[in-house]
Design a protein around this motif. Sequence first.
Motif, PDB file in Angstrom:
ATOM      1  N   UNK A  62      40.809  43.555  43.702  1.00  0.00           N
ATOM      2  CA  UNK A  62      41.431  43.512  45.034  1.00  0.00           C
ATOM      3  C   UNK A  62      42.879  43.029  44.961  1.00  0.00           C
ATOM      4  N   UNK A  63      43.205  42.291  43.887  1.00  0.00           N
ATOM      5  CA  UNK A  63      44.575  41.817  43.689  1.00  0.00           C
ATOM      6  C   UNK A  63      45.433  42.845  42.954  1.00  0.00           C
ATOM      7  N   UNK A  64      44.859  43.996  42.620  1.00  0.00           N
ATOM      8  CA  UNK A  64      45.637  45.076  42.033  1.00  0.00           C
ATOM      9  C   UNK A  64      45.316  45.440  40.601  1.00  0.00           C
ATOM     10  N   UNK A  65      44.411  44.710  39.940  1.00  0.00           N
ATOM     11  CA  UNK A  65      44.072  45.031  38.547  1.00  0.00           C
ATOM     12  C   UNK A  65      43.359  46.380  38.479  1.00  0.00           C
ATOM     13  N   UNK A  66      43.808  47.239  37.582  1.00  0.00           N
ATOM     14  CA  UNK A  66      43.150  48.538  37.443  1.00  0.00           C
ATOM     15  C   UNK A  66      42.427  48.690  36.105  1.00  0.00           C
ATOM     16  N   UNK A  67      42.434  47.632  35.288  1.00  0.00           N
ATOM     17  CA  UNK A  67      41.601  47.561  34.090  1.00  0.00           C
ATOM     18  C   UNK A  67      41.053  46.136  34.014  1.00  0.00           C
ATOM     19  N   UNK A  68      39.747  46.003  33.818  1.00  0.00           N
ATOM     20  CA  UNK A  68      39.093  44.693  33.766  1.00  0.00           C
ATOM     21  C   UNK A  68      38.548  44.436  32.369  1.00  0.00           C
ATOM     22  N   UNK A  69      38.964  43.314  31.775  1.00  0.00           N
ATOM     23  CA  UNK A  69      38.393  42.844  30.517  1.00  0.00           C
ATOM     24  C   UNK A  69      37.558  41.602  30.783  1.00  0.00           C
ATOM     25  N   UNK A  70      36.889  41.096  29.758  1.00  0.00           N
ATOM     26  CA  UNK A  70      36.017  39.948  30.003  1.00  0.00           C
ATOM     27  C   UNK A  70      35.676  39.186  28.735  1.00  0.00           C
ATOM     28  N   UNK A  71      35.358  37.880  28.934  1.00  0.00           N
ATOM     29  CA  UNK A  71      34.599  37.084  27.980  1.00  0.00           C
ATOM     30  C   UNK A  71      33.483  36.465  28.806  1.00  0.00           C
ATOM     31  N   UNK A  72      32.437  37.219  29.011  1.00  0.00           N
ATOM     32  CA  UNK A  72      31.255  36.834  29.779  1.00  0.00           C
ATOM     33  C   UNK A  72      30.039  37.462  29.121  1.00  0.00           C
ATOM     34  N   UNK A  73      28.869  36.965  29.468  1.00  0.00           N
ATOM     35  CA  UNK A  73      27.662  37.383  28.772  1.00  0.00           C
ATOM     36  C   UNK A  73      26.961  38.598  29.365  1.00  0.00           C
ATOM     37  N   UNK A  74      27.383  39.076  30.535  1.00  0.00           N
ATOM     38  CA  UNK A  74      26.701  40.193  31.158  1.00  0.00           C
ATOM     39  C   UNK A  74      27.697  41.294  31.523  1.00  0.00           C
ATOM     40  N   UNK A  75      27.210  42.471  31.882  1.00  0.00           N
ATOM     41  CA  UNK A  75      28.100  43.560  32.301  1.00  0.00           C
ATOM     42  C   UNK A  75      28.555  43.441  33.758  1.00  0.00           C
ATOM     43  N   UNK A  76      28.389  42.287  34.381  1.00  0.00           N
ATOM     44  CA  UNK A  76      28.786  42.131  35.769  1.00  0.00           C
ATOM     45  C   UNK A  76      30.197  42.630  36.060  1.00  0.00           C
ATOM     46  N   UNK A  77      31.213  42.235  35.262  1.00  0.00           N
ATOM     47  CA  UNK A  77      32.570  42.742  35.503  1.00  0.00           C
ATOM     48  C   UNK A  77      32.671  44.251  35.336  1.00  0.00           C
ATOM     49  N   UNK A  78      31.881  44.815  34.428  1.00  0.00           N
ATOM     50  CA  UNK A  78      31.884  46.263  34.238  1.00  0.00           C
ATOM     51  C   UNK A  78      31.336  46.978  35.477  1.00  0.00           C
ATOM     52  N   UNK A  79      30.293  46.392  36.048  1.00  0.00           N
ATOM     53  CA  UNK A  79      29.695  46.965  37.262  1.00  0.00           C
ATOM     54  C   UNK A  79      30.711  46.957  38.406  1.00  0.00           C
TER      55      UNK A  79
END
Length: 364
Positions: free
Chosen positions: A212-229
Amino acid sequence: MRIRAALMAAMVALGLMSTTPAPADAAMGIKGDPKVAFIYIAPVGDLGWTWAHDQSRKAIETELGIPTAYTESIPEVTERVSQVIDRYVGRGFNIIIGTAFGYSDAFKEAAARHPDVVFMNAAGYTTAPNLASYYGRSYESLYLAGMAAGYATTSNKLGFVAAYPLGLVLWNANAFALGAQSVNPKAEVAVSFTNTWYDPVREEAAAKALIEQGADVIGQHQDTPGPQVAAERAGVKSIGYNADMSASAPNAHIMAATWNWGAFVVPQVKAAIDGTFEGGSYFEGLSTGVVDISEFTGTALTDAQKADILKTRAAIADGSLDIWKGPITDQSGKVVVADGATLDVGQLFAMDFLVRGTSGTLPK
Protein backbone atom coordinates in the motif's frame (compact mmCIF):
# COMPACT_ATOMS: atom_id res chain seq x y z
CA MET A 1 15.35 -6.56 23.91
CA ARG A 2 15.67 -9.98 25.52
CA ILE A 3 16.30 -12.02 22.38
CA ARG A 4 19.02 -9.58 21.24
CA ALA A 5 20.74 -9.79 24.63
CA ALA A 6 20.62 -13.57 24.48
CA LEU A 7 22.15 -13.62 21.02
CA MET A 8 24.95 -11.26 22.03
CA ALA A 9 25.73 -13.42 25.07
CA ALA A 10 25.77 -16.46 22.82
CA MET A 11 28.32 -14.89 20.48
CA VAL A 12 30.60 -14.06 23.38
CA ALA A 13 30.32 -17.61 24.65
CA LEU A 14 31.26 -18.92 21.23
CA GLY A 15 34.12 -16.53 20.68
CA LEU A 16 31.98 -14.54 18.24
CA MET A 17 30.66 -17.59 16.42
CA SER A 18 33.85 -19.48 15.71
CA THR A 19 33.24 -21.75 12.74
CA THR A 20 35.95 -24.22 13.67
CA PRO A 21 34.78 -27.68 14.75
CA ALA A 22 36.13 -29.42 17.80
CA PRO A 23 39.69 -30.83 17.67
CA ALA A 24 40.04 -34.07 15.73
CA ASP A 25 40.83 -36.03 18.89
CA ALA A 26 37.35 -35.07 20.13
CA ALA A 27 35.65 -36.95 17.29
CA MET A 28 32.98 -39.36 18.45
CA GLY A 29 30.21 -41.55 17.14
CA ILE A 30 27.05 -43.29 18.18
CA LYS A 31 26.74 -46.82 19.52
CA GLY A 32 24.39 -49.26 17.85
CA ASP A 33 22.14 -48.75 14.86
CA PRO A 34 21.34 -45.12 14.02
CA LYS A 35 17.97 -43.73 15.06
CA VAL A 36 17.40 -40.10 14.08
CA ALA A 37 14.80 -37.71 15.53
CA PHE A 38 14.02 -34.08 14.67
CA ILE A 39 12.39 -31.48 16.90
CA TYR A 40 10.62 -28.67 15.04
CA ILE A 41 9.62 -25.23 16.28
CA ALA A 42 6.62 -24.96 13.91
CA PRO A 43 4.33 -27.24 11.91
CA VAL A 44 5.92 -29.10 9.02
CA GLY A 45 3.27 -27.55 6.80
CA ASP A 46 4.56 -24.00 7.37
CA LEU A 47 6.07 -24.21 3.85
CA GLY A 48 9.05 -22.27 5.15
CA TRP A 49 11.67 -22.82 7.87
CA THR A 50 10.34 -26.08 9.29
CA TRP A 51 9.34 -27.46 5.90
CA ALA A 52 12.92 -26.88 4.69
CA HIS A 53 14.32 -28.75 7.70
CA ASP A 54 11.91 -31.60 7.08
CA GLN A 55 13.41 -32.00 3.62
CA SER A 56 16.74 -32.80 5.32
CA ARG A 57 14.98 -35.45 7.41
CA LYS A 58 13.60 -36.98 4.23
CA ALA A 59 17.07 -36.80 2.67
CA ILE A 60 18.43 -38.90 5.54
CA GLU A 61 15.81 -41.54 4.84
CA THR A 62 16.36 -41.46 1.09
CA GLU A 63 20.15 -41.17 0.92
CA LEU A 64 21.13 -43.17 4.00
CA GLY A 65 18.18 -45.54 4.31
CA ILE A 66 17.69 -44.62 7.96
CA PRO A 67 14.19 -44.34 9.43
CA THR A 68 13.50 -41.06 11.23
CA ALA A 69 10.95 -39.50 13.54
CA TYR A 70 9.92 -35.94 14.34
CA THR A 71 7.91 -33.85 16.77
CA GLU A 72 6.56 -30.52 15.54
CA SER A 73 5.43 -27.23 17.11
CA ILE A 74 7.68 -27.42 20.18
CA PRO A 75 8.10 -23.91 21.67
CA GLU A 76 11.44 -22.40 22.68
CA VAL A 77 11.01 -23.39 26.32
CA THR A 78 13.98 -25.28 27.72
CA GLU A 79 11.94 -27.57 29.98
CA ARG A 80 9.57 -28.52 27.18
CA VAL A 81 12.40 -29.20 24.71
CA SER A 82 14.26 -31.24 27.33
CA GLN A 83 11.21 -33.42 27.86
CA VAL A 84 11.01 -34.22 24.16
CA ILE A 85 14.74 -34.96 23.96
CA ASP A 86 14.69 -37.29 26.96
CA ARG A 87 11.65 -39.11 25.62
CA TYR A 88 13.47 -39.79 22.36
CA VAL A 89 16.65 -40.92 24.15
CA GLY A 90 14.53 -43.23 26.29
CA ARG A 91 13.19 -44.79 23.10
CA GLY A 92 16.71 -45.47 21.84
CA PHE A 93 17.22 -42.52 19.49
CA ASN A 94 20.91 -41.66 19.32
CA ILE A 95 20.98 -38.73 16.85
CA ILE A 96 18.71 -35.82 17.76
CA ILE A 97 18.42 -32.67 15.66
CA GLY A 98 16.81 -29.40 16.75
CA THR A 99 15.79 -26.43 14.66
CA ALA A 100 15.67 -23.31 16.83
CA PHE A 101 17.89 -20.71 18.49
CA GLY A 102 15.77 -21.04 21.65
CA TYR A 103 16.54 -24.75 21.90
CA SER A 104 20.22 -24.01 22.59
CA ASP A 105 20.23 -24.39 26.38
CA ALA A 106 18.13 -27.55 26.29
CA PHE A 107 20.51 -29.15 23.77
CA LYS A 108 23.57 -28.15 25.79
CA GLU A 109 22.12 -29.71 28.92
CA ALA A 110 21.02 -32.83 27.03
CA ALA A 111 24.49 -33.26 25.52
CA ALA A 112 25.92 -33.36 29.03
CA ARG A 113 23.28 -35.83 30.26
CA HIS A 114 23.64 -38.12 27.25
CA PRO A 115 27.33 -38.12 26.16
CA ASP A 116 26.82 -41.10 23.83
CA VAL A 117 24.11 -39.33 21.82
CA VAL A 118 24.92 -37.00 18.93
CA PHE A 119 23.07 -33.69 18.95
CA MET A 120 22.74 -31.01 16.29
CA ASN A 121 20.80 -27.76 16.46
CA ALA A 122 20.16 -25.34 13.60
CA ALA A 123 20.52 -21.65 14.52
CA GLY A 124 21.80 -22.69 17.94
CA TYR A 125 24.77 -21.27 19.81
CA THR A 126 25.77 -23.99 22.30
CA THR A 127 28.36 -26.65 21.55
CA ALA A 128 29.95 -29.73 23.10
CA PRO A 129 32.01 -32.68 21.81
CA ASN A 130 28.70 -34.36 20.93
CA LEU A 131 26.80 -31.18 19.97
CA ALA A 132 27.08 -29.19 16.75
CA SER A 133 25.28 -25.90 16.23
CA TYR A 134 24.96 -24.89 12.60
CA TYR A 135 23.64 -22.04 10.50
CA GLY A 136 24.22 -20.58 7.07
CA ARG A 137 25.34 -17.46 5.25
CA SER A 138 21.81 -16.64 4.14
CA TYR A 139 22.90 -13.14 3.14
CA GLU A 140 24.62 -14.69 0.13
CA SER A 141 21.36 -15.92 -1.35
CA LEU A 142 19.47 -12.78 -0.21
CA TYR A 143 21.94 -10.61 -2.15
CA LEU A 144 21.01 -12.58 -5.28
CA ALA A 145 17.34 -12.25 -4.39
CA GLY A 146 17.84 -8.49 -4.09
CA MET A 147 19.35 -8.42 -7.55
CA ALA A 148 16.21 -10.08 -8.90
CA ALA A 149 14.02 -7.57 -7.08
CA GLY A 150 16.10 -4.66 -8.33
CA TYR A 151 15.73 -5.86 -11.88
CA ALA A 152 12.00 -6.59 -11.57
CA THR A 153 10.77 -3.39 -9.93
CA THR A 154 9.19 -0.65 -11.99
CA SER A 155 8.51 1.71 -9.07
CA ASN A 156 12.02 1.37 -7.57
CA LYS A 157 10.24 0.71 -4.26
CA LEU A 158 10.82 -2.68 -2.65
CA GLY A 159 9.39 -4.09 0.56
CA PHE A 160 11.06 -6.50 2.98
CA VAL A 161 9.11 -8.24 5.74
CA ALA A 162 11.57 -9.07 8.54
CA ALA A 163 11.15 -11.04 11.74
CA TYR A 164 13.23 -9.51 14.56
CA PRO A 165 15.87 -6.73 14.36
CA LEU A 166 18.68 -9.22 15.03
CA GLY A 167 21.98 -9.51 13.20
CA LEU A 168 20.98 -12.68 11.33
CA VAL A 169 17.83 -10.92 10.09
CA LEU A 170 19.43 -7.53 9.45
CA TRP A 171 22.15 -9.08 7.32
CA ASN A 172 19.40 -10.50 5.08
CA ALA A 173 17.55 -7.19 4.79
CA ASN A 174 20.80 -5.38 4.08
CA ALA A 175 22.03 -7.96 1.60
CA PHE A 176 18.68 -7.73 -0.19
CA ALA A 177 19.08 -3.95 -0.42
CA LEU A 178 22.72 -4.11 -1.54
CA GLY A 179 21.88 -6.69 -4.19
CA ALA A 180 19.04 -4.56 -5.51
CA GLN A 181 21.20 -1.42 -5.56
CA SER A 182 24.01 -3.25 -7.39
CA VAL A 183 21.80 -3.53 -10.48
CA ASN A 184 19.43 -0.61 -9.82
CA PRO A 185 20.97 2.31 -7.89
CA LYS A 186 17.53 3.95 -7.62
CA ALA A 187 16.07 1.01 -5.67
CA GLU A 188 14.85 1.72 -2.13
CA VAL A 189 13.83 -0.90 0.40
CA ALA A 190 11.22 -0.39 3.12
CA VAL A 191 11.85 -2.85 5.97
CA SER A 192 8.98 -3.83 8.27
CA PHE A 193 9.62 -5.85 11.45
CA THR A 194 6.88 -8.21 12.66
CA ASN A 195 8.64 -9.35 15.87
CA THR A 196 7.64 -12.93 15.18
CA TRP A 197 9.22 -15.86 13.38
CA TYR A 198 5.95 -17.61 12.62
CA ASP A 199 2.66 -15.78 12.22
CA PRO A 200 1.15 -16.08 8.73
CA VAL A 201 -1.53 -13.47 9.41
CA ARG A 202 0.88 -10.86 10.76
CA GLU A 203 3.41 -11.53 8.00
CA GLU A 204 0.77 -11.11 5.29
CA ALA A 205 -0.52 -7.92 6.92
CA ALA A 206 2.99 -6.44 7.03
CA ALA A 207 3.49 -7.16 3.34
CA LYS A 208 0.11 -5.68 2.49
CA ALA A 209 1.04 -2.45 4.28
CA LEU A 210 4.31 -2.22 2.34
CA ILE A 211 2.46 -2.75 -0.93
CA GLU A 212 0.00 0.00 0.00
CA GLN A 213 3.04 2.26 0.48
CA GLY A 214 4.11 1.60 -3.12
CA ALA A 215 6.34 -1.49 -2.99
CA ASP A 216 5.96 -3.56 -6.14
CA VAL A 217 8.32 -6.38 -5.12
CA ILE A 218 8.16 -8.03 -1.67
CA GLY A 219 11.06 -9.91 -0.08
CA GLN A 220 11.12 -11.54 3.33
CA HIS A 221 12.90 -13.17 6.24
CA GLN A 222 9.88 -14.96 7.72
CA ASP A 223 8.92 -18.57 8.19
CA THR A 224 5.74 -18.72 6.11
CA PRO A 225 4.56 -17.67 2.62
CA GLY A 226 2.31 -15.00 4.16
CA PRO A 227 4.14 -12.13 2.38
CA GLN A 228 4.00 -14.09 -0.88
CA VAL A 229 0.24 -14.48 -0.52
CA ALA A 230 -0.12 -10.72 0.01
CA ALA A 231 1.89 -10.04 -3.13
CA GLU A 232 -0.17 -12.50 -5.14
CA ARG A 233 -3.43 -10.91 -4.02
CA ALA A 234 -2.16 -7.40 -4.77
CA GLY A 235 -0.83 -8.28 -8.22
CA VAL A 236 2.80 -7.38 -7.45
CA LYS A 237 5.97 -9.48 -7.48
CA SER A 238 7.64 -11.39 -4.67
CA ILE A 239 10.81 -13.15 -3.53
CA GLY A 240 10.42 -16.22 -1.31
CA TYR A 241 12.59 -17.35 1.59
CA ASN A 242 13.49 -20.76 3.08
CA ALA A 243 12.05 -22.66 0.11
CA ASP A 244 10.56 -22.21 -3.34
CA MET A 245 7.23 -20.55 -2.54
CA SER A 246 5.86 -20.36 -6.08
CA ALA A 247 2.96 -22.68 -5.21
CA SER A 248 1.65 -20.06 -2.80
CA ALA A 249 2.13 -17.19 -5.25
CA PRO A 250 2.19 -18.60 -8.80
CA ASN A 251 1.91 -15.21 -10.50
CA ALA A 252 3.92 -13.12 -8.04
CA HIS A 253 6.88 -15.38 -7.27
CA ILE A 254 10.15 -14.61 -9.11
CA MET A 255 12.57 -16.81 -7.15
CA ALA A 256 13.47 -17.68 -3.57
CA ALA A 257 16.49 -17.65 -1.30
CA THR A 258 16.53 -21.24 -0.14
CA TRP A 259 18.00 -23.53 2.49
CA ASN A 260 19.27 -27.03 1.73
CA TRP A 261 19.87 -28.30 5.25
CA GLY A 262 20.48 -31.80 3.95
CA ALA A 263 23.82 -30.64 2.54
CA PHE A 264 25.00 -30.32 6.14
CA VAL A 265 22.88 -32.81 8.06
CA VAL A 266 23.34 -35.89 5.86
CA PRO A 267 27.19 -35.83 6.02
CA GLN A 268 27.03 -35.18 9.76
CA VAL A 269 24.76 -38.17 10.32
CA LYS A 270 27.20 -40.28 8.30
CA ALA A 271 30.05 -38.96 10.47
CA ALA A 272 28.13 -39.93 13.62
CA ILE A 273 27.73 -43.45 12.26
CA ASP A 274 31.40 -43.64 11.21
CA GLY A 275 32.71 -42.30 14.53
CA THR A 276 34.08 -39.08 13.03
CA PHE A 277 31.47 -36.60 14.27
CA GLU A 278 32.95 -33.37 15.65
CA GLY A 279 30.92 -31.02 17.78
CA GLY A 280 31.37 -27.31 17.30
CA SER A 281 29.91 -24.32 15.47
CA TYR A 282 29.41 -24.45 11.71
CA PHE A 283 28.58 -21.58 9.33
CA GLU A 284 27.88 -22.74 5.77
CA GLY A 285 27.27 -20.85 2.53
CA LEU A 286 26.75 -21.11 -1.21
CA SER A 287 30.04 -22.95 -1.56
CA THR A 288 28.66 -25.96 0.34
CA GLY A 289 25.10 -25.73 -0.97
CA VAL A 290 23.46 -25.14 2.41
CA VAL A 291 22.15 -21.83 1.07
CA ASP A 292 21.14 -21.35 -2.54
CA ILE A 293 18.44 -19.93 -4.78
CA SER A 294 15.47 -21.62 -6.40
CA GLU A 295 14.78 -21.77 -10.09
CA PHE A 296 13.40 -18.58 -11.62
CA THR A 297 9.67 -18.50 -12.30
CA GLY A 298 7.50 -16.20 -14.36
CA THR A 299 8.55 -13.56 -16.85
CA ALA A 300 9.71 -10.72 -14.58
CA LEU A 301 13.38 -11.25 -15.49
CA THR A 302 15.06 -11.36 -18.88
CA ASP A 303 17.45 -14.15 -19.80
CA ALA A 304 20.35 -11.68 -19.52
CA GLN A 305 19.29 -10.68 -16.01
CA LYS A 306 19.00 -14.31 -14.91
CA ALA A 307 22.46 -14.98 -16.34
CA ASP A 308 23.87 -12.03 -14.40
CA ILE A 309 22.40 -13.35 -11.15
CA LEU A 310 23.85 -16.80 -11.79
CA LYS A 311 27.25 -15.30 -12.65
CA THR A 312 27.17 -13.39 -9.35
CA ARG A 313 26.16 -16.56 -7.53
CA ALA A 314 29.30 -18.27 -8.84
CA ALA A 315 31.47 -15.31 -7.80
CA ILE A 316 30.13 -15.35 -4.24
CA ALA A 317 30.53 -19.11 -4.01
CA ASP A 318 34.17 -19.09 -5.13
CA GLY A 319 35.03 -16.13 -2.90
CA SER A 320 35.84 -13.65 -5.66
CA LEU A 321 32.95 -11.41 -4.58
CA ASP A 322 32.55 -10.30 -0.96
CA ILE A 323 29.22 -8.49 -0.66
CA TRP A 324 30.34 -6.82 2.60
CA LYS A 325 33.44 -5.18 1.15
CA GLY A 326 33.32 -1.45 1.92
CA PRO A 327 32.58 1.27 1.67
CA ILE A 328 29.10 0.67 3.09
CA THR A 329 27.08 3.39 4.77
CA ASP A 330 24.03 3.16 7.01
CA GLN A 331 20.74 5.03 6.80
CA SER A 332 22.21 8.14 8.38
CA GLY A 333 25.15 8.27 5.98
CA LYS A 334 27.65 6.99 8.54
CA VAL A 335 30.33 4.70 7.12
CA VAL A 336 29.85 1.34 8.83
CA VAL A 337 32.30 -0.62 6.67
CA ALA A 338 35.37 1.33 5.58
CA ASP A 339 36.60 1.37 2.01
CA GLY A 340 38.34 -1.94 1.33
CA ALA A 341 37.37 -3.42 4.70
CA THR A 342 34.83 -6.20 5.27
CA LEU A 343 32.84 -7.78 8.10
CA ASP A 344 33.97 -10.84 10.03
CA VAL A 345 31.58 -13.47 11.41
CA GLY A 346 31.27 -11.80 14.80
CA GLN A 347 30.45 -8.44 13.24
CA LEU A 348 27.83 -10.07 11.05
CA PHE A 349 26.01 -11.63 13.99
CA ALA A 350 26.29 -8.34 15.89
CA MET A 351 24.97 -6.25 12.97
CA ASP A 352 22.87 -3.37 14.30
CA PHE A 353 22.30 -1.12 11.30
CA LEU A 354 20.34 -0.83 8.08
CA VAL A 355 22.19 0.27 4.96
CA ARG A 356 21.71 3.41 2.91
CA GLY A 357 18.62 3.26 0.76
CA THR A 358 16.48 1.47 3.34
CA SER A 359 13.75 2.71 5.63
CA GLY A 360 12.84 1.00 8.88
CA THR A 361 13.30 1.74 12.56
CA LEU A 362 15.67 -0.21 14.79
CA PRO A 363 15.30 -0.32 18.59
CA LYS A 364 17.78 1.82 20.51
